[in-house]
Design a protein around this motif. Sequence first.
Motif, short mmCIF file in Angstrom:
data_model
loop_
_atom_site.label_atom_id
_atom_site.label_comp_id
_atom_site.label_asym_id
_atom_site.label_seq_id
_atom_site.Cartn_x
_atom_site.Cartn_y
_atom_site.Cartn_z
N GLY A 341 -33.77 17.09 -34.20
CA GLY A 341 -32.90 17.35 -33.41
C GLY A 341 -32.29 16.71 -32.00
O GLY A 341 -32.09 17.28 -31.80
N ARG A 342 -33.70 15.97 -31.69
CA ARG A 342 -33.58 15.48 -30.97
C ARG A 342 -32.97 13.88 -31.07
O ARG A 342 -32.66 12.79 -30.41
N VAL A 343 -34.06 12.70 -32.58
CA VAL A 343 -33.75 11.69 -33.01
C VAL A 343 -33.63 11.92 -34.19
O VAL A 343 -34.30 12.39 -35.26
N PHE A 344 -33.19 10.95 -34.75
CA PHE A 344 -33.10 10.41 -36.42
C PHE A 344 -32.98 9.04 -36.66
O PHE A 344 -32.27 8.36 -36.07
N VAL A 345 -34.07 9.12 -37.63
CA VAL A 345 -34.32 7.39 -37.79
C VAL A 345 -34.41 7.54 -39.17
O VAL A 345 -35.16 7.97 -40.07
#
Length: 525
Positions: A341-345
């Motif tokens: 929900g804050r970072v997608f890698v």
Amino acid sequence: MRVPTTLRALLATPAFRLRLVAGAEAASPVLDEPLLWAHNSDLLDPTPWLEPGGFLLTDGTHLGPGSRREEVDAYVSRLVASGTRALGFATGIVHDVIPAVLVDGCVRGSLPLLEVADRTPFMSIIRHVSDVLAAEQRERLEWSLAAQRAIARAALRPDGLGAILDELERRLDCWVALFDPLGNRIDVRTRIPMPDGAESVVEEAVRAALARGNRSSARVIVGSDAVTVQTVGQRGRIRGALVVGTAAPLDAAETDLVASVIALASIALEQSRTVETARRQLRSGLLELVLSGVVDVASRTAQRLGGRLPDAPVRVAVISIADEGRSLLDELDLLSGTDSGRVFVAERDDEIVAVVAAGDEPVAESSVHSASGSFERVLARRGVPVGLSAPIGWNDLSRGLAEARQAATRATTDRPVVRFEGLAEEGMLGLLQASGAETLARRFLAPLLALPVAERELAVRTATVWLEHNGAWDPPAKELGIHRQTLRNRISSLESLLGIDLGAFSARSELWTSLRLLFPSPSPH
């Protein structure tokens, strides 16, 4: 559990007829230190055959009535330097009493001196110490085997990782904590909590161990606990760190048990690694869906996998796997799961694509070390320069990738974070420079660059001043301090050199841009 015998225990055994004469007070802690051996010798210098931690017995044949103080002091000093715990002197055999010179020497050297009275056999003392040591070693071996079997059985339970840590706590009467590769504590059920106030010291030690990037261990003291920090995994593929806090430093058997737990924890984490690899592939698939414009499907799929895409607006960061290594991808993979929900890698070709909620990206273009979020901490610890796109919606991800790549070309160790809109503030020249236009400028100005330095500098200054005056003749000639016809001749020579017609605006524009790209600080005028 049995422990090695001590001088105090020997003094308390009536059968040995021992008496403390000099060199230590009755309450001295040296009397409670474990004895690792007992042996007899009448050599004036037995130290080449001694190891630390023992009880030396003698009947004093090497000490005659004429023994001098210097000789005795040297004898005592050698024993102290060798780590001998105490000296036992037999009376009633060679000497009726302990020579005063030896008593005084032991006082000066702080070496405990014990009288062995009534012809007590040295062998009885030696055998007793040896038997206690053998019994302690046997019990330690039995404890180690039982503990190893218990750890192995725990590993077979459904909650294997938590079970082996719980068993380790029971066997060592310690507290344990497990950390992931990012230095975050993994939530694993344990019986004993970490002591209050220990978190900051432990986390700092864990971060230092993880930063080495290989198998390593460290020991720190936290309050009254001896804390051992041991990384888990293989060199270049560290999976985390195990922290063990005990009331005393670990002995050999306890260290072996911790090593077994680390090996089993490595297996458990490698198994979870297989699952994480599958998740990585799914995230790469989600990225392709978004790039294809199927954002809604990608978002719903991410939620079914137990996560979600960061809310728009987002920023895109692109990092080369070849430059940074796959271990960075491992860390960011884990971060993608913990900071859902804050970072997608995701991995795409030879790049790591990170999509960060706008506002969670590194906040200072001068340094990532001031950032507080997990994504920023990973980049800061790794020293990774990064370019960030301008805030975009998910439907504009392709544009975000292009912007991030352009911004990354301007990122350096001195300026580790570059935002795309920062390039825009530098104007079109900034964007051209970021896109590699210097190569074209060098090709365009190649004949000029081939001139001798003095001629080149003169031509560059002349062209710059002339172009700044919009191709007029009188003002630039006056500024250069030359005749207008001289200026015309110089510009004409430049046209011939470069094969262009500077009467055309397009040629002037191309020359101006090329000069600014290659000579950003023209000579003052």
